[in-house]
Design an enzyme around this catalytic site. Structure first.
Site, PDB file in Angstrom:
ATOM      1  N   ASP A  62       0.881  -1.163   0.000  1.00 37.39           N
ATOM      2  CA  ASP A  62       0.000   0.000   0.000  1.00 37.39           C
ATOM      3  C   ASP A  62       0.922   1.217   0.000  1.00 37.39           C
ATOM      4  O   ASP A  62       1.591   1.495   0.992  1.00 37.39           O
ATOM      5  CB  ASP A  62      -0.890  -0.011   1.238  1.00 37.39           C
ATOM      6  CG  ASP A  62      -1.839   1.183   1.300  1.00 37.39           C
ATOM      7  OD1 ASP A  62      -1.597   2.189   0.603  1.00 37.39           O
ATOM      8  OD2 ASP A  62      -2.814   1.132   2.082  1.00 37.39           O
ATOM      9  N   TYR A 154      -7.873  14.005  -9.127  1.00 41.52           N
ATOM     10  CA  TYR A 154      -6.861  13.347  -9.963  1.00 41.52           C
ATOM     11  C   TYR A 154      -5.955  14.372 -10.638  1.00 41.52           C
ATOM     12  O   TYR A 154      -4.724  14.215 -10.672  1.00 41.52           O
ATOM     13  CB  TYR A 154      -7.586  12.483 -10.994  1.00 41.52           C
ATOM     14  CG  TYR A 154      -6.709  11.610 -11.857  1.00 41.52           C
ATOM     15  CD1 TYR A 154      -6.245  10.379 -11.381  1.00 41.52           C
ATOM     16  CD2 TYR A 154      -6.385  11.967 -13.162  1.00 41.52           C
ATOM     17  CE1 TYR A 154      -5.472   9.548 -12.175  1.00 41.52           C
ATOM     18  CE2 TYR A 154      -5.614  11.150 -13.964  1.00 41.52           C
ATOM     19  CZ  TYR A 154      -5.164   9.939 -13.471  1.00 41.52           C
ATOM     20  OH  TYR A 154      -4.387   9.125 -14.260  1.00 41.52           O
ATOM     21  N   LYS A 158      -1.944  14.622 -10.069  1.00 36.32           N
ATOM     22  CA  LYS A 158      -1.021  14.406 -11.179  1.00 36.32           C
ATOM     23  C   LYS A 158      -0.192  15.649 -11.481  1.00 36.32           C
ATOM     24  O   LYS A 158       0.967  15.546 -11.914  1.00 36.32           O
ATOM     25  CB  LYS A 158      -1.803  13.944 -12.415  1.00 36.32           C
ATOM     26  CG  LYS A 158      -2.367  12.537 -12.288  1.00 36.32           C
ATOM     27  CD  LYS A 158      -1.288  11.499 -12.009  1.00 36.32           C
ATOM     28  CE  LYS A 158      -1.767  10.086 -12.268  1.00 36.32           C
ATOM     29  NZ  LYS A 158      -0.711   9.075 -11.983  1.00 36.32           N
ATOM     30  N   SER A 189      -7.123   0.756 -22.613  1.00 43.20           N
ATOM     31  CA  SER A 189      -7.148  -0.172 -21.472  1.00 43.20           C
ATOM     32  C   SER A 189      -8.594  -0.582 -21.240  1.00 43.20           C
ATOM     33  O   SER A 189      -9.522  -0.040 -21.863  1.00 43.20           O
ATOM     34  CB  SER A 189      -6.604   0.513 -20.206  1.00 43.20           C
ATOM     35  OG  SER A 189      -7.487   1.547 -19.786  1.00 43.20           O
TER      36      SER A 189
END
Length: 246
Positions: A62, A154, A158, A189
């Protein structure tokens, strides 16, 4: 002779997707790889797919927990004797508009991407600076360059990875350790192929090359940054986007 012969690479989130593509490319060029992933079954399957214990090892990790990242580093040292390349790739998404996003989902994404990348960078750097060599590759995203609707968490994480990579590059350059980042765009993906057709078409219209990227194309950029082919590069950000939002 491969360009990573004799080197050990750690890849977080390495059991599947882009992480596994990077592991495959690294092994093909002579590296031994250690995969850090929460999915222990997928991790073990990936090790076998890569060629077994002579070239790959797995460790549950983790990345938000400092002690578990310590364990990942130690696993590499115990099994293969060095840490020469570190790829901070582990990530999650918890997309929602800012109005509907929960504080917990914001924190989860920041912790996995940004804190996880910081943990991996500093733990690997502690080993690499002693051996006076090493390459750290941090996986950012095009979302961190331009911001994406529904991804305030996100995009923030990033973008933070880019700033952190540049700061770490400055701290570590005189120790012989390089730190660079990659910003992938639309990469094919299971997750991206589940995008509704209208959204997919919109994304495709933004890509001058007219196609989505493949995981192996991100892996090639990572291989370049991990190897001596990029020996005079640090603090850089490579965009693997097909020209989207250049």
């Amino acid at each position: 002779m491969g360009i990573l012969d004799g080197r050990t690479a750690i890849i977080t989130g390495g059991a599947q997707g882009i992480g596994f593509a990077m592991a495959t490319a690294f092994v093909a060029e002579g590296a031994r790889v250690v995969l850090g992933d929460l999915d222990e079954a997928a991790n073990e399957q990936a090790v076998q797919a890569l060629g077994g214990a002579s070239v790959a090892a797995a460790a549950r990790c983790d990345v938000t927990v400092s002690e578990e990242v310590d364990g990942l580093m130690q696993a590499a040292l115990d099994v293969f004797g060095s840490v020469d390349v570190m790829v901070n790739n582990a990530g999650i998404t918890r997309d929602a508009t800012m109005r509907t996003m929960t504080e917990d989902h914001f924190d989860q994404v920041i912790n996995v991407h940004l804190k996880g990348c910081w943990n991996g960078t500093r733990k690997a750097a502690a080993i690499m600076r002693e051996q006076k060599s090493g390459s750290i590759v941090n996986i950012s995203s095009l979302s961190g360059k331009i911001g994406m609707v529904g991804q305030t968490n996100y995009s923030a994480a990033k973008a933070g990875i880019v700033g952190m990579s540049k700061a770490a590059a400055k701290e570590l350059a005189h120790h012989g350790v390089r730190v660079n980042a990659i910003q992938p765009g639309l990469i094919r993906s299971a997750m991206t192929e589940a995008v509704p057709q209208k959204a997919w078409d919109q994304k495709m219209s933004e890509i001058p090359m007219g196609r989505a990227g493949e995981p192996a194309e991100v892996a090639s950029a990572a291989l370049f940054l991990a190897s001596d082919l990029s020996s005079y590069m640090t603090g850089t950000v490579l965009e693997v986007t097909g020209g989207r939002f250049m």
